[in-house]
Design a protein around this motif. Structure first.
Motif, short mmCIF file in Angstrom:
data_model
loop_
_atom_site.label_atom_id
_atom_site.label_comp_id
_atom_site.label_asym_id
_atom_site.label_seq_id
_atom_site.Cartn_x
_atom_site.Cartn_y
_atom_site.Cartn_z
N UNK A 259 8.82 -7.00 -4.45
CA UNK A 259 7.07 -6.15 -4.54
C UNK A 259 7.75 -5.13 -3.23
N UNK A 260 5.86 -4.17 -3.46
CA UNK A 260 6.07 -3.21 -2.46
C UNK A 260 5.39 -3.66 -1.45
N UNK A 261 4.59 -3.44 -0.54
CA UNK A 261 3.55 -3.52 -0.05
C UNK A 261 3.48 -2.39 0.45
N UNK A 262 1.51 -2.10 0.86
CA UNK A 262 1.26 -0.83 1.58
C UNK A 262 0.01 -1.39 2.24
N UNK A 263 0.69 -1.56 3.96
CA UNK A 263 -0.37 -2.08 4.57
C UNK A 263 -0.30 -0.74 6.06
N UNK A 264 -1.54 -1.55 7.36
CA UNK A 264 -1.87 -1.43 8.20
C UNK A 264 -1.51 -2.08 9.53
N UNK A 265 -1.53 -0.92 10.52
CA UNK A 265 -0.80 -2.11 11.69
C UNK A 265 -1.68 -0.78 12.84
N UNK A 266 -2.30 -1.65 13.33
CA UNK A 266 -2.55 -1.32 14.98
C UNK A 266 -2.47 -2.12 15.79
N UNK A 267 -1.26 -1.21 16.79
CA UNK A 267 -0.60 -2.53 17.91
C UNK A 267 -0.99 -1.37 18.62
N UNK A 268 -1.20 -2.41 19.85
CA UNK A 268 -1.51 -2.29 21.54
C UNK A 268 -0.04 -2.43 22.45
N UNK B 234 14.85 5.59 -3.78
CA UNK B 234 13.34 5.61 -4.18
C UNK B 234 13.62 5.58 -5.90
N UNK B 235 14.71 5.99 -6.36
CA UNK B 235 14.97 5.42 -8.01
C UNK B 235 15.02 3.88 -8.36
N UNK B 236 15.31 2.85 -7.18
CA UNK B 236 15.55 1.50 -7.51
C UNK B 236 13.86 0.80 -6.77
N UNK B 237 13.17 1.66 -6.68
CA UNK B 237 11.60 1.56 -6.52
C UNK B 237 10.36 1.97 -6.91
N UNK B 238 10.93 2.37 -8.61
CA UNK B 238 9.88 2.89 -9.46
C UNK B 238 9.06 1.79 -9.97
N UNK B 239 9.78 1.20 -10.55
CA UNK B 239 9.11 0.08 -11.60
C UNK B 239 8.67 -0.93 -10.30
N UNK B 240 9.05 -1.10 -9.28
CA UNK B 240 8.55 -2.89 -8.62
C UNK B 240 6.98 -2.58 -8.55
N UNK B 241 6.45 -3.41 -8.82
CA UNK B 241 4.54 -4.06 -7.97
C UNK B 241 4.36 -3.01 -7.07
N UNK B 242 2.88 -2.75 -6.79
CA UNK B 242 2.75 -1.99 -5.60
C UNK B 242 1.47 -2.56 -5.11
N UNK B 243 1.18 -3.19 -4.39
CA UNK B 243 -0.13 -3.84 -3.43
C UNK B 243 -0.33 -3.83 -2.44
N UNK B 244 -1.24 -3.79 -2.25
CA UNK B 244 -2.04 -3.45 -0.70
C UNK B 244 -2.08 -4.77 0.04
#
Length: 178
Positions: free
Chosen positions: A81-90, A121-131
């Motif tokens: 699957x795919x995950x979209x996430x946020x990073x805070x880096x010191x 990109x074509x191989x990623x289109x049908x993957x689940x997207x999560x936060x």
């Protein structure tokens, strides 16, 4: 902060009503993803709300690539699957300390994050997207990384995914298959 929900068909709902008009006033709203949302759902959203395409120079070419892939696009077996996430880096020790805040889109395989730059990109289109959760990295030490619940705005989602996928312009013909 008000929330909106991206549905698998690419439409956005606010308080159980489909948003069919001007999407730009909702850019700062918190975005939630309904179960079953894929990267293809994200591209459907961009097609159904063309004002979103104006947020990134990369989105229109990505939309064309995803559209050409179609519903029967090849699905990469290298990620689950795919995950979209946020990073805070010191950063900056030794030296002048600074804080960097950024969003990322990565693949997930067996709970391990995988860079997408070698994927088409074509191989990623049908993957689940999560936060995902916010990751707080202190002075580059992966051992001292903390995770927190967070929210994402519609703007962060659109701009962040478009930016990360802008590095995935490998033609599918160049993909090495096992």
């Amino acid at each position: 902060m008000e929330s909106i929900t991206l549905m698998p068909d690419g439409w956005i709902y606010k308080k159980d009503k489909k948003i069919a008009a001007d999407i730009l006033p909702l850019l700062s709203n918190t975005i939630c993803l309904e179960k079953g949302v894929t990267l293809g759902s994200f591209f459907k959203m961009a097609g159904q709300y063309p004002d979103l395409i104006r947020l990134s120079d990369y989105l229109e070419p990505l939309l064309k690539i995803a559209g050409a892939a179609g519903a029967n696009a090849y699905v990469s077996q290298d990620i689950q699957k795919l995950v979209f996430y946020k990073t805070i880096a010191m950063k900056g020790f030794p030296g002048i300390p600074r804080v960097e805040i950024y969003n990322s889109l990565k693949g997930i395989q067996d709970e391990k994050k995988i860079l997408l730059k070698f994927f088409s990109v074509e191989t990623l289109v049908n993957h689940e997207l999560t936060l995902g959760k916010l990751e707080h990295v202190i002075f580059g030490d992966g051992q001292d990384m903390f995770t927190y619940d967070t929210y994402y705005s519609l703007f962060e989602l659109v701009e962040g995914i478009a930016w990360d996928l802008s590095f995935c312009f490998n033609p599918i013909q160049c993909t090495i298959r096992r």
